[in-house]
Design a protein around this motif. Structure first.
Motif, PDB file in Angstrom:
ATOM      1  N   ARG A 109       0.870  -1.185   0.000  1.00  0.00           N
ATOM      2  CA  ARG A 109       0.000   0.000   0.000  1.00  0.00           C
ATOM      3  C   ARG A 109       0.902   1.230   0.000  1.00  0.00           C
ATOM      4  O   ARG A 109       1.066   1.891   1.016  1.00  0.00           O
ATOM      5  CB  ARG A 109      -0.897  -0.004   1.235  1.00  0.00           C
ATOM      6  CG  ARG A 109      -1.916  -1.134   1.244  1.00  0.00           C
ATOM      7  CD  ARG A 109      -2.977  -0.902   2.293  1.00  0.00           C
ATOM      8  NE  ARG A 109      -3.842  -2.065   2.449  1.00  0.00           N
ATOM      9  CZ  ARG A 109      -4.850  -2.362   1.662  1.00  0.00           C
ATOM     10  NH1 ARG A 109      -5.141  -1.583   0.647  1.00  0.00           N
ATOM     11  NH2 ARG A 109      -5.586  -3.437   1.875  1.00  0.00           N
ATOM     12  N   THR A 163     -10.445  -5.943  -6.411  1.00  0.00           N
ATOM     13  CA  THR A 163     -10.650  -5.869  -4.961  1.00  0.00           C
ATOM     14  C   THR A 163     -11.681  -6.901  -4.539  1.00  0.00           C
ATOM     15  O   THR A 163     -12.708  -7.064  -5.205  1.00  0.00           O
ATOM     16  CB  THR A 163     -11.101  -4.481  -4.455  1.00  0.00           C
ATOM     17  OG1 THR A 163     -11.470  -4.593  -3.073  1.00  0.00           O
ATOM     18  CG2 THR A 163     -12.285  -3.905  -5.205  1.00  0.00           C
ATOM     19  N   ILE A 164     -11.387  -7.565  -3.430  1.00  0.00           N
ATOM     20  CA  ILE A 164     -12.372  -8.498  -2.899  1.00  0.00           C
ATOM     21  C   ILE A 164     -13.614  -7.727  -2.457  1.00  0.00           C
ATOM     22  O   ILE A 164     -14.693  -8.283  -2.369  1.00  0.00           O
ATOM     23  CB  ILE A 164     -11.827  -9.346  -1.725  1.00  0.00           C
ATOM     24  CG1 ILE A 164     -11.408  -8.459  -0.547  1.00  0.00           C
ATOM     25  CG2 ILE A 164     -10.700 -10.251  -2.166  1.00  0.00           C
ATOM     26  CD1 ILE A 164     -11.232  -9.228   0.764  1.00  0.00           C
ATOM     27  N   ASP A 165     -13.452  -6.420  -2.175  1.00  0.00           N
ATOM     28  CA  ASP A 165     -14.566  -5.622  -1.633  1.00  0.00           C
ATOM     29  C   ASP A 165     -15.670  -5.359  -2.660  1.00  0.00           C
ATOM     30  O   ASP A 165     -16.796  -5.011  -2.290  1.00  0.00           O
ATOM     31  CB  ASP A 165     -14.052  -4.272  -1.104  1.00  0.00           C
ATOM     32  CG  ASP A 165     -12.968  -4.420  -0.056  1.00  0.00           C
ATOM     33  OD1 ASP A 165     -12.859  -5.515   0.530  1.00  0.00           O
ATOM     34  OD2 ASP A 165     -12.227  -3.447   0.183  1.00  0.00           O
ATOM     35  N   MET A 192     -14.751  -9.126   5.688  1.00  0.00           N
ATOM     36  CA  MET A 192     -14.063  -7.925   5.189  1.00  0.00           C
ATOM     37  C   MET A 192     -14.961  -7.153   4.229  1.00  0.00           C
ATOM     38  O   MET A 192     -16.095  -7.560   3.954  1.00  0.00           O
ATOM     39  CB  MET A 192     -12.772  -8.321   4.482  1.00  0.00           C
ATOM     40  CG  MET A 192     -11.602  -8.483   5.416  1.00  0.00           C
ATOM     41  SD  MET A 192     -10.084  -8.711   4.471  1.00  0.00           S
ATOM     42  CE  MET A 192      -8.860  -8.491   5.755  1.00  0.00           C
ATOM     43  N   GLY A 193     -14.434  -6.058   3.705  1.00  0.00           N
ATOM     44  CA  GLY A 193     -15.203  -5.299   2.720  1.00  0.00           C
ATOM     45  C   GLY A 193     -15.107  -3.801   2.915  1.00  0.00           C
ATOM     46  O   GLY A 193     -15.712  -3.032   2.190  1.00  0.00           O
ATOM     47  N   ARG A 194     -14.371  -3.409   3.961  1.00  0.00           N
ATOM     48  CA  ARG A 194     -14.215  -1.988   4.257  1.00  0.00           C
ATOM     49  C   ARG A 194     -15.571  -1.309   4.422  1.00  0.00           C
ATOM     50  O   ARG A 194     -16.377  -1.788   5.183  1.00  0.00           O
ATOM     51  CB  ARG A 194     -13.407  -1.331   3.161  1.00  0.00           C
ATOM     52  CG  ARG A 194     -12.310  -0.538   3.770  1.00  0.00           C
ATOM     53  CD  ARG A 194     -11.367   0.078   2.852  1.00  0.00           C
ATOM     54  NE  ARG A 194     -10.040  -0.147   3.362  1.00  0.00           N
ATOM     55  CZ  ARG A 194      -8.980  -0.336   2.636  1.00  0.00           C
ATOM     56  NH1 ARG A 194      -9.080  -0.360   1.335  1.00  0.00           N
ATOM     57  NH2 ARG A 194      -7.824  -0.497   3.206  1.00  0.00           N
ATOM     58  N   GLU A 226     -17.153  -5.665   8.401  1.00  0.00           N
ATOM     59  CA  GLU A 226     -16.172  -5.009   9.286  1.00  0.00           C
ATOM     60  C   GLU A 226     -16.362  -3.493   9.385  1.00  0.00           C
ATOM     61  O   GLU A 226     -16.018  -2.888  10.394  1.00  0.00           O
ATOM     62  CB  GLU A 226     -14.750  -5.310   8.806  1.00  0.00           C
ATOM     63  CG  GLU A 226     -14.469  -4.774   7.398  1.00  0.00           C
ATOM     64  CD  GLU A 226     -13.034  -4.993   6.924  1.00  0.00           C
ATOM     65  OE1 GLU A 226     -12.242  -5.611   7.642  1.00  0.00           O
ATOM     66  OE2 GLU A 226     -12.728  -4.532   5.807  1.00  0.00           O
ATOM     67  N   LEU A 267      -9.426  -1.393   9.995  1.00  0.00           N
ATOM     68  CA  LEU A 267     -10.565  -2.118  10.573  1.00  0.00           C
ATOM     69  C   LEU A 267     -10.144  -3.433  11.200  1.00  0.00           C
ATOM     70  O   LEU A 267     -10.840  -3.993  12.038  1.00  0.00           O
ATOM     71  CB  LEU A 267     -11.618  -2.343   9.495  1.00  0.00           C
ATOM     72  CG  LEU A 267     -12.229  -1.049   8.940  1.00  0.00           C
ATOM     73  CD1 LEU A 267     -13.058  -1.315   7.698  1.00  0.00           C
ATOM     74  CD2 LEU A 267     -13.076  -0.357   9.989  1.00  0.00           C
ATOM     75  N   HIS A 327      -8.072 -11.986   6.795  1.00  0.00           N
ATOM     76  CA  HIS A 327      -7.321 -12.176   5.555  1.00  0.00           C
ATOM     77  C   HIS A 327      -7.497 -13.544   4.919  1.00  0.00           C
ATOM     78  O   HIS A 327      -7.092 -13.742   3.770  1.00  0.00           O
ATOM     79  CB  HIS A 327      -5.833 -11.885   5.804  1.00  0.00           C
ATOM     80  CG  HIS A 327      -5.582 -10.450   6.118  1.00  0.00           C
ATOM     81  ND1 HIS A 327      -5.767  -9.942   7.386  1.00  0.00           N
ATOM     82  CD2 HIS A 327      -5.213  -9.404   5.335  1.00  0.00           C
ATOM     83  CE1 HIS A 327      -5.496  -8.644   7.367  1.00  0.00           C
ATOM     84  NE2 HIS A 327      -5.166  -8.291   6.149  1.00  0.00           N
ATOM     85  N   ARG A 338      -8.892 -13.472   1.537  1.00  0.00           N
ATOM     86  CA  ARG A 338      -8.087 -13.089   0.373  1.00  0.00           C
ATOM     87  C   ARG A 338      -7.127 -14.203  -0.037  1.00  0.00           C
ATOM     88  O   ARG A 338      -6.419 -14.067  -1.031  1.00  0.00           O
ATOM     89  CB  ARG A 338      -7.264 -11.826   0.693  1.00  0.00           C
ATOM     90  CG  ARG A 338      -8.102 -10.616   0.886  1.00  0.00           C
ATOM     91  CD  ARG A 338      -7.399  -9.300   0.698  1.00  0.00           C
ATOM     92  NE  ARG A 338      -6.021  -9.189   1.051  1.00  0.00           N
ATOM     93  CZ  ARG A 338      -5.524  -8.198   1.824  1.00  0.00           C
ATOM     94  NH1 ARG A 338      -6.326  -7.282   2.319  1.00  0.00           N
ATOM     95  NH2 ARG A 338      -4.239  -8.105   2.058  1.00  0.00           N
TER      96      ARG A 338
HETATM   97  O1  F6P Z   1      -9.541  -3.667   0.453  1.00  0.00           O
HETATM   98  C1  F6P Z   1      -9.332  -5.026   0.669  1.00  0.00           C
HETATM   99  C2  F6P Z   1      -9.223  -5.322   2.118  1.00  0.00           C
HETATM  100  O2  F6P Z   1      -9.051  -6.722   2.272  1.00  0.00           O
HETATM  101  C3  F6P Z   1     -10.378  -4.819   2.985  1.00  0.00           C
HETATM  102  O3  F6P Z   1     -11.515  -5.660   2.886  1.00  0.00           O
HETATM  103  C4  F6P Z   1      -9.727  -4.787   4.352  1.00  0.00           C
HETATM  104  O4  F6P Z   1     -10.338  -3.875   5.223  1.00  0.00           O
HETATM  105  C5  F6P Z   1      -8.333  -4.337   4.036  1.00  0.00           C
HETATM  106  O5  F6P Z   1      -8.085  -4.699   2.696  1.00  0.00           O
HETATM  107  C6  F6P Z   1      -7.279  -4.951   4.915  1.00  0.00           C
HETATM  108  O6  F6P Z   1      -6.049  -4.399   4.588  1.00  0.00           O
HETATM  109  P1  F6P Z   1      -4.646  -4.960   5.049  1.00  0.00           P
HETATM  110  O7  F6P Z   1      -4.357  -6.192   4.215  1.00  0.00           O
HETATM  111  O8  F6P Z   1      -3.698  -3.861   4.731  1.00  0.00           O
HETATM  112  O9  F6P Z   1      -4.748  -5.310   6.489  1.00  0.00           O
END
Ligand code: F6P
Length: 355
Positions: free
Chosen positions: A73, A127-129, A171-173, A224, A246, A285, A288
């Motif tokens: 990121r 994105t999984i979101d 997940m999903g922000r 989340e 989150l 995670h 993912r």
């Molecule tokens: O945007 C994808 C995502 O998996 C979100 O669902 C989640 O909130 C975030 O990334 C988690 O991010 P990280 O892998 O940086 O902890």
């Protein structure tokens, strides 16, 4: 001189990324275009870390989860002289364009480089979101939703065996796509998503009704990013793009504790309420991880092929997208500025099943 382009995967990894990479490499190689893969997203484009990708290198990778290029990121906008560094790297490597595979953050950077610095880009929505607009689905979502569905299916048997309530956090922000898709598919009794949050009283009403009907267990799927009135949420911290972390939230645990407490204290319920138990599970995670579903392998491949075709044609400045059954060009500007939320019609349909 041989044409060359760069490719990178940024943001959270996601099943289907490798399928896109292969698609781009296969199509480019047919047009005699060399593909340079940057390592760890924008960080690689900033510091020049890369590897050349040939069709040999990418054979079969659509079956694998994660990304062979790694991800990070990295916010170019917050990096001193970030755009200049990227342009310098591109010059050094002789790249005419960049294929950026990512969500709104990664594609937001691509769009910024395009608009403010004239960099040739092609965006690929990942994105999984599933919260990127201009595309019906992002790859990765189907796999994540299936993983969450299977997890809820499994929780059901242990919840039933112990006559417990379970809160499963997905997940999903700020979007409820994964929670709704997996929760509905796995017959969660209550589904709580950020777009249409429920308060504690509304949640308790359903839990109590189930209890009074003699239902021995309850499953709640919660996204989340939900804020529940009456539940404390501490300071979570933020990531490089300013999104709340989150993953640090105690949402599922706090909700489970609150439900258990309220049930035990409720004198309108029979005496057995004193044994009422509510547990929580954060899928995190796991959603993912692992191999992509067939849908995501093919969607990623098709998006990669389209991105490769746009590169071959020198047609830059757009994002590839799924519209109905077709892969098309979409407006990158709109895609990164408007979030795709779960629509009310979909949530309303799903609500018929809350019982
Ligand atoms: O945007 C994808 C995502 O998996 C979100 O669902 C989640 O909130 C975030 O990334 C988690 O991010 P990280 O892998 O940086 O902890």
């Amino acid at each position: 001189m041989k044409r060359r382009i760069g490719i990178l995967t940024g943001g959270g990894d996601c099943p289907g990324l490798n399928a896109v990479i292969r698609g781009v490499v296969e199509v480019c190689s047919k047009s005699d275009i060399e593909v340079v893969g940057f390592l760890a997203g924008w960080r690689g484009a900033l510091n020049g870390d890369h590897r050349i990708l040939t069709p040999e290198d990418v054979e079969g990778i659509q079956t694998m989860g994660g990304t062979i290029l790694e991800s990070s990121r990295t916010n170019v906008k917050k990096t001193p002289n970030g755009p200049e560094k990227i342009i310098e790297t591109m010059k050094k490597l002789g790249l005419e364009a960049l294929v950026a595979i990512g969500g709104d953050d990664t594609l937001g950077v691509a769009n910024f480089l395009r608009k403010e610095h004239g960099v040739n880009v092609v965006g690929v929505p990942k994105t999984i979101d599933n919260d990127l607009s201009c595309t019906d689905f992002t790859f990765g979502f189907d796999t994540a939703a299936n993983i969450a569905m299977e997890a809820i299916d499994r929780i059901r048997t242990t919840a039933a065996s112990h006559a417990r309530c379970f809160v499963v956090e997905c997940m999903g922000r700020s979007s409820g796509w994964i929670t709704l898709q997996s929760g509905w598919a796995a017959d969660a009794h209550i589904i709580i998503i950020p777009e249409f949050p429920m308060n504690m009283d509304e949640i308790m009403e359903i839990v109590k009704k189930r209890y009074n009907r003699g239902k021995r267990y309850t499953i709640i799927a919660v996204a989340e990013g939900v804020t529940i009135e009456g539940l404390e949420q501490g300071d979570l911290g933020v990531d490089a793009f300013g999104h709340p972390l989150l993953v640090n939230s105690q949402l599922a645990k706090d909700l489970a504790t609150a439900i258990e407490k309220r049930m035990r204290a409720d004198e309108s319920l029979d005496e057995k309420r004193k044994y009422f138990e509510c547990r929580s599970l954060v899928l995190g995670h796991l959603q993912r991880g692992g191999a992509p579903s067939a849908f995501d392998r093919v969607l990623g491949s098709r998006m990669g092929v389209k991105a490769g075709e746009l590169v071959a044609a020198g047609d830059y400045g757009n994002m590839v997208a799924l519209k109905g059954t077709e892969i098309v060009k979409a407006d990158l500007d709109v895609a990164v500025s408007v979030r795709k939320d779960v629509p009310a019609s979909l949530y309303d349909a799903c609500k018929y099943y809350f019982r």
